[in-house]
Design an enzyme around this catalytic site. Structure first.
Site, mmCIF file in Angstrom:
data_model
loop_
_atom_site.group_PDB
_atom_site.id
_atom_site.type_symbol
_atom_site.label_atom_id
_atom_site.label_comp_id
_atom_site.label_asym_id
_atom_site.label_seq_id
_atom_site.Cartn_x
_atom_site.Cartn_y
_atom_site.Cartn_z
ATOM 1 C CE1 TYR A 21 -56.664 12.291 85.349
ATOM 2 C CE2 TYR A 21 -56.529 13.460 87.423
ATOM 3 C CZ TYR A 21 -56.537 13.473 86.056
ATOM 4 O OH TYR A 21 -56.425 14.663 85.388
ATOM 5 C CB CYS A 22 -53.151 9.585 85.203
ATOM 6 S SG CYS A 22 -51.604 9.765 84.250
ATOM 7 C CB VAL A 23 -49.866 6.024 86.110
ATOM 8 C CG1 VAL A 23 -49.635 6.808 87.395
ATOM 9 C CG2 VAL A 23 -49.088 4.721 86.162
ATOM 10 N N GLY A 70 -55.171 4.721 87.229
ATOM 11 C CA GLY A 70 -56.174 3.920 86.533
ATOM 12 C C GLY A 70 -55.560 2.704 85.868
ATOM 13 C CG MET A 96 -61.573 9.338 85.833
ATOM 14 S SD MET A 96 -62.060 10.622 87.009
ATOM 15 C CE MET A 96 -60.640 10.732 88.079
#
Length: 604
Positions: free
Chosen positions: A340-342, A344, A368
């Site tokens: 998720y975010c960083v 990811g 994501m």
């Protein structure tokens, strides 16, 4: 003046007149006393020789950037005169209409179909004084935006910074932010004889003290939430830990589970429990309910001990450590990974790094709102250039980390009209405590950034965009996303101000394997944390991203589906792994349980 306008003026005088001068004066004195306490809290660390984190905006950079805009306009006297004349003409037009309205020649203006949320009170249009202020402000703000947009000699980065800084100044200078120029605030202040300002300035002093000399704006009533009780409450246990993270495994809720466990790599900016916010909105809980064995990495809140932890350390001591623990707990070597975010971005960078070492335990990757191509990375790029990175490096040199308030302020500034000024008005001018809101409770639970990690991220991703070009080096190895051959599900959100949908789409074209790109409704958080039973928003699916298909063309071809993207993702995952096995006990037979979920690192 006709009877209508005379009655209107008389009504306004009664509504805005001070009723109890003695009580008003007493409360003003008490409010000033609290302002003095706030000033003392601001001064105290500076008197000790400490320099609190001033936030992501360097005021010297603001002056330098806006000077570039001024230089463009002042370089040509005719051009400068044109701009000044345009503004003055607008002011004269507003003044003329205001005079005609006062004389009864014009009726009250019809409000636009989409009114500005800063000016909801009817006095903004009914009262000639406040109406004049509002119109002058809006005209000036539009004029300032236009100056930046039309400054043709600016390079793209300077133009982006100038537009961002002008927007921050415009938001800050709105007449809605001041008691004397906001009819609702003025009316409430008079009605309460200033007691609202006493409450507000008391909170202001408390928040300044809580921030150690910088304002820690409260956005939610924290008293109603408790981590492990009604936040991050999905049952499970910490099954392993090291200096950088804890690994949590969650208890099964179904008799059978998918053979492949899921390992979640959350961002280290804020904490993992955005994916386990409460029982009704928990993505982790939903995964468990769908019959998955779920593990999550809970990053430590770094301090001076973690100063030299770079991306290689976060991969080795986070992702690889997690993979080892998953295998020890379940006996399974193959894993479905979610970032998720960083988190990811780290997962994407880790895939070719691990593949080069022969580690191919990750068999599918779900990203994501994670960027790997930062060409269209949005307003966060405002904070990243050589000068700002040098200043940031100096700021982190002494402690080895960046204070959590720095990143929290940066994210709030991206939407200052929603996340700063409404709370400033409600908290400090109306004197109202914010309501309990789990998302904003999480948002305020900021984390520090380890020096090496953060500088690597900003330079390699935001400044030089090395990951998508195959030029990022981790542990001496250049990572090339084109070698990735596992299925990738790449989720964007339509209104994302942190990882714009176009940016996520561009990154989809960097992978070697075909990517399933999906765009959900709403933004960076709400678009992701959207349980199906809430029946909110929508998502779009379309053809596989390619170099020949622009983001606009993808949007035009995409099919819209109402509701949450979660079921669509589950079907995608099931198409790549369908084996079922009996549910597993937390920790299996190989691992001892350290403590109940969500663990102690998340409380740090």
């Amino acid at each position: 003046m006709d009877d209508h306008h005379r009655d209107e003026a008389t009504s306004s005088e009664g509504e805005f007149g001070i009723r109890d001068p003695e009580a008003f004066a007493r409360n003003m004195a008490r409010a000033l006393e609290q302002i003095g306490k706030a000033a003392a809290a601001w001064v105290e660390p500076r008197e000790r020789g400490e320099t609190p984190d001033g936030g992501p905006i360097a005021y010297a950079d603001v002056v330098s950037t806006l000077s570039e805009v001024s230089r463009y306009w002042l370089a040509d006297p005719a051009r400068a005169m044109e701009a000044q004349t345009h503004l003055l003409s607008g002011y004269l037009d507003i003044w003329s209409r205001s005079i005609r309205r006062l004389s009864g020649e014009l009726e009250q203006e019809v409000q636009p179909s989409q009114p500005d949320r800063r000016f909801p009170d009817e006095e903004w249009s009914r009262n000639p004084f406040f109406d004049f202020l509002r119109q002058v402000y809006l005209l000036t703000a539009r004029w300032a935006d236009d100056l930046v947009a039309r400054a043709e000699d600016l390079d793209p980065h300077t133009r982006r910074k100038a537009a961002f800084y002008v927007r921050q100044l415009s938001n800050a200078l709105s007449p809605s932010n001041f008691v004397l120029t906001n009819p609702e605030l003025y009316r409430e202040t008079i009605a309460e004889n200033g007691a609202n300002l006493v409450r507000g300035m008391t909170m202001f002093a408390e928040d300044m003290a809580a921030g150690g000399g910088t304002l820690k704006l409260r956005q939610s009533d924290r008293a109603g939430f408790s981590i492990g009780r009604n936040i991050a409450a999905t049952p499970g246990a910490v099954v392993a830990q090291n200096d950088l993270c804890q690994i949590i495994q969650y208890e099964a809720r179904t008799a059978e589970v998918a053979r492949r466990p899921i390992l979640i790599c959350p961002p280290w900016i804020n904490k993992f429990y955005i994916l386990d916010l409460n029982p009704q909105k928990s993505f982790i809980g939903w995964l468990v309910d769908q019959g998955h064995t779920v593990f999550v990495i809970s990053w430590v809140n770094p301090d001076e001990r973690h100063a030299d932890k770079d991306w290689q350390a976060y991969i080795e001591e986070g992702l690889v450590f997690g993979l080892d623990i998953v295998e020890a707990a379940t006996g399974e070597a193959q894993v479905d990974a979610i970032g998720y975010c960083v988190g990811g971005t780290l997962l994407a960078a880790a895939l070719p790094y691990l593949k080069a070492r022969g580690d191919e335990r990750i068999r599918s990757a779900t990203l994501m709102t994670a960027q790997v191509d930062f060409t269209h990375a949005g307003d966060l790029k405002v904070f990243v250039d050589e000068d700002q990175l040098k200043a940031l490096e100096g700021m982190m040199a002494a402690k080895g980390y960046l204070e959590g308030s720095h990143m929290a302020t940066a994210f709030n500034l991206l939407r200052s009209g929603d996340l700063i000024w409404p709370y400033f008005i409600d908290n400090y001018l109306k004197g109202k405590e914010p309501l309990p809101f789990d998302l904003l409770y999480w948002n305020a639970d900021a984390t520090r950034m380890a020096r090496a990690n953060h500088l690597f991220y900003l330079r390699n991703c935001y400044l030089e965009n090395r990951l998508s070009q195959g030029a990022m080096e981790i542990g001496g190895l250049k990572v090339d996303l084109r070698v990735i051959d596992i299925p990738v599900y790449n989720l964007a959100t339509r209104e994302d101000h942190i990882a714009p949908a176009e940016s996520v789409y561009a990154g989809s074209r960097a992978f070697g394997s075909p990517v399933t790109y999906v765009m959900a409704g709403s933004g960076h958080i709400a678009g992701v944390v959207n349980p199906p039973d809430r029946r909110k928003y929508r998502y779009w699916t379309g053809p596989a991203p390619s170099a020949d298909l622009s983001f606009e063309a993808w949007q035009a071809a995409a099919r819209e589906t109402a509701g949450s993207w979660w079921p669509h993702w589950r079907q995608w995952l099931a198409s790549h792994t369908s084996d079922r096995v009996p549910a597993r006990a937390v920790g299996g037979s190989a691992l001892s349980l350290i403590e109940p979920a969500p663990g102690s690192y998340v409380r740090g």
